[in-house]
Scaffold this motif. Structure first.
Motif, PDB file in Angstrom:
ATOM      1  N   LYS A 100       0.807  -1.214   0.000  1.00 18.92           N
ATOM      2  CA  LYS A 100       0.000   0.000   0.000  1.00 18.92           C
ATOM      3  C   LYS A 100       0.843   1.268   0.000  1.00 18.92           C
ATOM      4  CE  LYS A 100      -3.548  -2.389   2.604  1.00 18.92           C
ATOM      5  NZ  LYS A 100      -4.248  -2.480   3.879  1.00 18.92           N
ATOM      6  N   THR A 145      -3.485   0.452  -7.843  1.00 18.32           N
ATOM      7  CA  THR A 145      -3.521   0.554  -6.388  1.00 18.32           C
ATOM      8  C   THR A 145      -4.143   1.877  -5.942  1.00 18.32           C
ATOM      9  OG1 THR A 145      -1.516  -0.789  -6.263  1.00 18.32           O
ATOM     10  CG2 THR A 145      -2.111   0.445  -4.292  1.00 18.32           C
ATOM     11  N   ILE A 146      -3.821   2.955  -6.650  1.00 16.99           N
ATOM     12  CA  ILE A 146      -4.311   4.290  -6.283  1.00 16.99           C
ATOM     13  C   ILE A 146      -5.779   4.456  -6.670  1.00 16.99           C
ATOM     14  CG2 ILE A 146      -4.009   6.772  -6.640  1.00 16.99           C
ATOM     15  CD1 ILE A 146      -1.029   6.060  -7.347  1.00 16.99           C
ATOM     16  N   THR A 152      -2.746   4.361  -0.756  1.00 20.54           N
ATOM     17  CA  THR A 152      -4.151   4.253  -0.388  1.00 20.54           C
ATOM     18  C   THR A 152      -4.368   4.813   1.008  1.00 20.54           C
ATOM     19  OG1 THR A 152      -3.933   2.047   0.570  1.00 20.54           O
ATOM     20  CG2 THR A 152      -4.468   2.158  -1.764  1.00 20.54           C
ATOM     21  N   SER A 153      -5.585   5.224   1.294  1.00 20.06           N
ATOM     22  CA  SER A 153      -5.883   5.864   2.579  1.00 20.06           C
ATOM     23  C   SER A 153      -5.844   4.901   3.752  1.00 20.06           C
ATOM     24  CB  SER A 153      -7.238   6.549   2.526  1.00 20.06           C
ATOM     25  OG  SER A 153      -8.243   5.622   2.222  1.00 20.06           O
TER      26      SER A 153
END
Length: 80
Positions: A9, A29-30, A64-65
């Motif tokens: 991540k 991924t984003i 990612t958050s």
């Protein structure tokens, strides 16, 4: 090229990296449904980056958050 960290991540910046290239390399991924500019904006926001043209070699960039850890790691040399 920034290398994906073991968490899957985040990436660690290497010499020559740019946010644009990271946004292209890690599109899935984003957010593959986002435009390039939206992916860059997401990286800027997630990582509290003040100047999108400056990232630091050794810096950990969250993709990612829900990434744990990461963020603000840095080294004195720049990636430009």
């Amino acid at each position: 090229m920034a290398t994906l960290n073991s968490d899957g991540k985040s990436v660690t910046v290497v010499k020559g990296d740019t946010l644009s290239q990271i946004a292209v390399d890690y599109k899935s991924t984003i957010g593959s449904n986002l435009t390039l500019n939206q992916r860059i904006d997401r990286l800027v926001s997630l990582n509290n980056i003040k100047n999108r043209d400056i990232i630091i070699v050794g810096q950990v960039i969250k993709l990612t958050s829900d990434s744990s850890g990461g963020g603000g790691g840095s080294s004195p040399s720049s990636a430009s």
